[in-house]
Design a protein around this motif. Structure first.
Motif, PDB file in Angstrom:
ATOM      1  N   ILE A  81       0.835  -1.202   0.000  1.00  0.00           N
ATOM      2  CA  ILE A  81       0.000   0.000   0.000  1.00  0.00           C
ATOM      3  C   ILE A  81       0.869   1.252   0.000  1.00  0.00           C
ATOM      4  N   ASP A  82       1.984   1.194   0.720  1.00  0.00           N
ATOM      5  CA  ASP A  82       2.829   2.385   0.870  1.00  0.00           C
ATOM      6  C   ASP A  82       3.749   2.626  -0.326  1.00  0.00           C
ATOM      7  N   ILE A  83       4.285   1.562  -0.930  1.00  0.00           N
ATOM      8  CA  ILE A  83       5.259   1.749  -2.013  1.00  0.00           C
ATOM      9  C   ILE A  83       4.718   1.339  -3.386  1.00  0.00           C
ATOM     10  N   GLY A  84       3.550   0.704  -3.411  1.00  0.00           N
ATOM     11  CA  GLY A  84       2.991   0.213  -4.671  1.00  0.00           C
ATOM     12  C   GLY A  84       3.245  -1.273  -4.832  1.00  0.00           C
ATOM     13  N   HIS A  85       2.238  -2.002  -5.274  1.00  0.00           N
ATOM     14  CA  HIS A  85       2.333  -3.465  -5.384  1.00  0.00           C
ATOM     15  C   HIS A  85       3.476  -3.918  -6.283  1.00  0.00           C
ATOM     16  N   SER A  86       3.711  -3.205  -7.372  1.00  0.00           N
ATOM     17  CA  SER A  86       4.726  -3.637  -8.340  1.00  0.00           C
ATOM     18  C   SER A  86       6.151  -3.492  -7.805  1.00  0.00           C
ATOM     19  N   GLU A  87       6.328  -2.723  -6.725  1.00  0.00           N
ATOM     20  CA  GLU A  87       7.658  -2.528  -6.153  1.00  0.00           C
ATOM     21  C   GLU A  87       8.028  -3.617  -5.136  1.00  0.00           C
ATOM     22  N   VAL A  88       7.028  -4.335  -4.640  1.00  0.00           N
ATOM     23  CA  VAL A  88       7.259  -5.282  -3.538  1.00  0.00           C
ATOM     24  C   VAL A  88       8.199  -6.427  -3.908  1.00  0.00           C
ATOM     25  N   PRO A  89       8.075  -7.067  -5.093  1.00  0.00           N
ATOM     26  CA  PRO A  89       8.969  -8.204  -5.388  1.00  0.00           C
ATOM     27  C   PRO A  89      10.454  -7.869  -5.297  1.00  0.00           C
ATOM     28  N   LYS A  90      10.857  -6.733  -5.860  1.00  0.00           N
ATOM     29  CA  LYS A  90      12.295  -6.399  -5.816  1.00  0.00           C
ATOM     30  C   LYS A  90      12.728  -6.024  -4.393  1.00  0.00           C
ATOM     31  N   VAL A  91      11.824  -5.399  -3.636  1.00  0.00           N
ATOM     32  CA  VAL A  91      12.147  -5.053  -2.243  1.00  0.00           C
ATOM     33  C   VAL A  91      12.291  -6.321  -1.407  1.00  0.00           C
ATOM     34  N   GLN A  92      11.406  -7.298  -1.635  1.00  0.00           N
ATOM     35  CA  GLN A  92      11.502  -8.582  -0.923  1.00  0.00           C
ATOM     36  C   GLN A  92      12.853  -9.235  -1.165  1.00  0.00           C
ATOM     37  N   LEU A  93      13.271  -9.304  -2.417  1.00  0.00           N
ATOM     38  CA  LEU A  93      14.561  -9.913  -2.748  1.00  0.00           C
ATOM     39  C   LEU A  93      15.712  -9.132  -2.117  1.00  0.00           C
ATOM     40  N   SER A  94      15.650  -7.811  -2.187  1.00  0.00           N
ATOM     41  CA  SER A  94      16.701  -6.967  -1.617  1.00  0.00           C
ATOM     42  C   SER A  94      16.822  -7.155  -0.111  1.00  0.00           C
ATOM     43  N   LEU A  95      15.679  -7.234   0.589  1.00  0.00           N
ATOM     44  CA  LEU A  95      15.705  -7.414   2.038  1.00  0.00           C
ATOM     45  C   LEU A  95      16.284  -8.770   2.422  1.00  0.00           C
ATOM     46  N   ILE A  96      15.913  -9.810   1.690  1.00  0.00           N
ATOM     47  CA  ILE A  96      16.439 -11.149   1.987  1.00  0.00           C
ATOM     48  C   ILE A  96      17.950 -11.183   1.774  1.00  0.00           C
ATOM     49  N   LYS A  97      18.423 -10.539   0.712  1.00  0.00           N
ATOM     50  CA  LYS A  97      19.869 -10.494   0.440  1.00  0.00           C
ATOM     51  C   LYS A  97      20.616  -9.752   1.544  1.00  0.00           C
ATOM     52  N   LYS A  98      20.072  -8.604   1.952  1.00  0.00           N
ATOM     53  CA  LYS A  98      20.717  -7.811   3.003  1.00  0.00           C
ATOM     54  C   LYS A  98      20.779  -8.587   4.316  1.00  0.00           C
ATOM     55  N   CYS A  99      19.711  -9.276   4.642  1.00  0.00           N
ATOM     56  CA  CYS A  99      19.678 -10.063   5.872  1.00  0.00           C
ATOM     57  C   CYS A  99      20.642 -11.243   5.796  1.00  0.00           C
ATOM     58  N   SER A 100      20.761 -11.841   4.624  1.00  0.00           N
ATOM     59  CA  SER A 100      21.712 -12.936   4.431  1.00  0.00           C
ATOM     60  C   SER A 100      23.142 -12.448   4.662  1.00  0.00           C
ATOM     61  N   GLU A 101      23.457 -11.285   4.137  1.00  0.00           N
ATOM     62  CA  GLU A 101      24.796 -10.708   4.301  1.00  0.00           C
ATOM     63  C   GLU A 101      25.122 -10.451   5.775  1.00  0.00           C
ATOM     64  N   ASN A 102      24.079 -10.095   6.535  1.00  0.00           N
ATOM     65  CA  ASN A 102      24.274  -9.728   7.939  1.00  0.00           C
ATOM     66  C   ASN A 102      23.861 -10.825   8.916  1.00  0.00           C
ATOM     67  N   SER A 103      23.614 -12.024   8.394  1.00  0.00           N
ATOM     68  CA  SER A 103      23.266 -13.186   9.224  1.00  0.00           C
ATOM     69  C   SER A 103      22.042 -12.937  10.090  1.00  0.00           C
ATOM     70  N   LYS A 104      21.006 -12.351   9.501  1.00  0.00           N
ATOM     71  CA  LYS A 104      19.753 -12.108  10.196  1.00  0.00           C
ATOM     72  C   LYS A 104      18.632 -12.898   9.515  1.00  0.00           C
ATOM     73  N   SER A 105      17.708 -13.393  10.320  1.00  0.00           N
ATOM     74  CA  SER A 105      16.618 -14.227   9.830  1.00  0.00           C
ATOM     75  C   SER A 105      15.541 -13.381   9.144  1.00  0.00           C
ATOM     76  N   VAL A 106      14.851 -13.985   8.151  1.00  0.00           N
ATOM     77  CA  VAL A 106      13.811 -13.280   7.399  1.00  0.00           C
ATOM     78  C   VAL A 106      12.518 -14.092   7.346  1.00  0.00           C
ATOM     79  N   ILE A 107      11.409 -13.415   7.638  1.00  0.00           N
ATOM     80  CA  ILE A 107      10.070 -14.000   7.501  1.00  0.00           C
ATOM     81  C   ILE A 107       9.367 -13.291   6.351  1.00  0.00           C
TER      82      ILE A 107
END
Length: 470
Positions: free
Chosen positions: A244-270
């Motif tokens: 709702i805040d960033i637009g539906h079409s932006e969510v897939p790339k943000v999801q991938l980016s967040l998972i990558k960042k968390c992987s780099e920093n050894s943090k869990s992702v839901i």
């Protein structure tokens, strides 16, 4: 094949019976979410049922307290819902009265003052659109721009481009943190945070053996994501409000980016929201929903979540079964590509991460069947899980809350045991546990890692390769 990614199911009327909860755990649920935005008056009895099942199954189950945060909501509506016609005028005001066919309570005076003619207002997770056409001191007049609009009590409101700072826990959140602690919750999920300040405030109010999950659901959080990831224990990609805040079409790339960042920093992702939305009403999923779950697993999510599908859906058992089968099918393929995670982890000259990466390298030998991690605080368990080793991960902690907390992590089988008093005792405990693990046979190898001195939560600094039966 057992799944490595975990399933988080939201508690609700559809699964409150002990038989349903028991079946859900059998089908693959590893943790339950308590939504503190809704009535939790009877939740203590439900948790008691879950703990009985945990003891009976011998499987640690994590509990997540999801705080309401500063999500804007309308008040109660007469009979629970109210139909609004297209182009009908309607009023949002700050009166604490039950709504009707021409008005509803919106108890946020500061926001009412900020609204201007032309502002868009989205209600019920963006389902219904309204436009501001006028205002007075304590209310705004809005016009419905959606067909088939039905307003339901306490539904969320989103106002695009409304810039207001929300950097403190609400009184309700503070009260709910106390309740969650008494109930024995293992994680606190923070809603609608904008930066790391909310995390630091919450950290002061909770015990050390409770983890913090930061829900990413607005632009402000994305702008401050590096500091949020550093301060938190885990991230939830809350795709509903985020879309709702960033637009539906932006969510897939943000999801991938967040998972990558968390992987780099050894943090869990839901990864959460509408993963099997159609199964609220139907007993089978769509192909797109199956693909959505698989995509999250391919990308490296630790956990996938069911919301209304479990809490109020007609087919919660089928939904969990579908999710579990999809995870297992995806992981059969993905295990050949899991080495990517090691290459993405940022060590920053961190000796503990370097030690645990060496553990992962040893564990890639096919004769190594398990990594046993002694982890008082859960930190080592989180690091080993984030590195996605090929061997099974068995974590041992003397703290039952830590054992339950880390059971939410990818690939972790969590065991609560007495703490080791020394080197020999550590081996004695390891051998006791190995006997109970049916997948380990004589002459198999096990990697054991711990921190010295024993009895203190500190850094992992010891690795031993043990041949079973020797």
């Amino acid at each position: 094949m057992e799944k490595k990614a975990k399933i988080l199911a939201t508690l609700g009327p559809s699964i409150y019976s002990e038989s349903k909860l028991n079946k859900l755990v059998e089908l693959g649920v590893d943790a339950f979410r308590i939504n503190f935005s809704h009535d939790t008056s009877g939740i203590k009895k439900i948790i008691s049922k879950i703990r009985k099942i945990e003891k009976r199954k011998g499987k640690k189950i994590s509990l997540i307290a999801d705080l309401q945060g500063i999500k804007l909501r309308i008040g109660k509506v007469k009979n629970g819902n109210q139909k609004i016609k297209y182009n009908q005028k309607f009023i949002l005001d700050n009166q604490v009265k039950t709504g009707n066919d021409f008005r509803v309570s919106f108890p946020y005076s500061k926001i009412l003052k900020k609204l201007r003619k032309g502002n868009k207002i989205l209600i019920d997770d963006g389902k219904f659109l309204f436009s501001v056409i006028g205002k007075s001191k304590n209310s705004v007049i809005i016009k419905c721009k959606s067909h088939n609009c039905i307003l339901r009590s306490n539904k969320g409101i989103h106002i695009p481009n409304l810039n207001m700072s929300f950097n403190n826990l609400t009184a309700k959140d503070k009260k709910d943190i106390k309740t969650a602690t008494k109930l024995g919750c293992n994680w606190i999920a923070l809603s609608f945070l904008q930066n790391e300040k909310l995390i630091l405030e919450a950290r002061k109010l909770i015990k050390k053996d409770i983890g913090i999950i930061s829900k990413i659901e607005n632009k402000s959080a994305l702008k401050n994501i590096d500091k949020i990831i550093k301060a938190t224990d885990a991230i939830m990609v809350a795709r509903g409000d985020l879309a709702i805040d960033i637009g539906h079409s932006e969510v897939p790339k943000v999801q991938l980016s967040l998972i990558k960042k968390c992987s780099e920093n050894s943090k869990s992702v839901i990864v959460a929201t509408q993963m099997l939305e159609s199964m609220i009403e139907n007993n089978t999923a769509t192909r797109a929903e199956i693909n959505d779950i698989a995509t999250a697993i391919f990308q490296g999510a630790d956990t996938v979540m069911l919301s209304a599908e479990a809490a109020v859906g007609k087919f919660p058992l089928q939904a969990v079964s579908t999710m579990s089968k999809t995870i297992i099918s995806t992981e059969k393929y993905k295990r050949d590509h899991i080495e990517d995670f090691k290459n993405s982890i940022i060590t920053n000259k961190d000796p503990v991460k370097s030690i645990l990466l060496s553990v992962k390298d040893i564990a890639y030998n096919p004769d190594v069947k398990a990594i046993i991690v002694f982890s008082n605080s859960g930190k080592s368990a989180k690091l080993v899980s984030s590195m996605r080793p090929a061997a099974k991960i068995v974590t041992i902690s003397p703290n039952i809350n830590v054992s339950r907390q880390v059971s939410l992590l990818w690939g972790v089988q969590s065991i609560n045991s007495r703490d080791a008093k020394g080197w020999k005792d550590m081996m004695s405990i390891s051998k006791e546990i190995i006997k109970k693990l049916k997948f380990i046979k004589n002459n198999d190898f096990v990697v054991i890692t711990a921190g010295l001195p024993f009895g203190k939560a500190g850094m992992t600094n010891m690795v031993r390769l043990y041949k079973v039966g020797s």
